[in-house]
Scaffold this active site. Structure first.
Site, PDB file in Angstrom:
ATOM      1  N   CYS A 186      59.258  48.342  16.018  1.00 27.34           N
ATOM      2  CA  CYS A 186      58.844  47.932  14.676  1.00 27.34           C
ATOM      3  C   CYS A 186      59.406  48.860  13.596  1.00 27.34           C
ATOM      4  O   CYS A 186      59.085  50.045  13.570  1.00 27.34           O
ATOM      5  CB  CYS A 186      57.309  47.912  14.669  1.00 27.34           C
ATOM      6  SG  CYS A 186      56.553  47.965  13.047  1.00 27.34           S
ATOM      7  N   CYS A 236      56.815  50.427  11.227  1.00 26.81           N
ATOM      8  CA  CYS A 236      56.055  51.465  11.948  1.00 26.81           C
ATOM      9  C   CYS A 236      56.789  52.806  11.861  1.00 26.81           C
ATOM     10  O   CYS A 236      56.178  53.854  11.690  1.00 26.81           O
ATOM     11  CB  CYS A 236      55.875  51.094  13.420  1.00 26.81           C
ATOM     12  SG  CYS A 236      54.949  49.562  13.670  1.00 26.81           S
TER      13      CYS A 236
END
Length: 99
Positions: A24, A27
């Protein structure tokens, strides 16, 4: 993992749980922000990172449908939740309001 997770979130200190995934992009952008928040608040917060791919039952329990999702716990209760990247100052305000 489950019993230790429950012990962690039942703390008097606010516990910020970052549900993330290695693949991600947002993230990865959030990681340095969390480091700065921890550096600024020190013992005033615990920050726990949970990889949703390795902890799917836990992610399902808290209905994490997208990453990153942050959940703030105080004495085992969910007091705040947000998906996506949150800026450092906004995170600090949220955490200190629940201290």
């Amino acid at each position: 993992m489950k019993s230790s997770f429950n012990e962690i979130i039942n703390d008097e200190t606010p516990v910020l749980v970052d549900f993330f995934a290695d693949w991600c992009g947002p993230c990865k952008a959030l990681a340095p922000i969390l480091k700065e928040v921890k550096a600024e608040l020190g013992e005033g917060v615990k920050i726990v990172k949970i990889d949703v791919d390795k902890n799917q039952p836990l992610a399902a329990k808290y209905q994490v449908r997208g990453v990153p999702t942050m959940v703030l716990f105080k004495k085992g209760q969910q007091v705040w939740r947000q998906s996506g990247v949150v800026q450092k100052n906004d995170l600090i305000k949220v955490i200190t309001s629940h201290s």
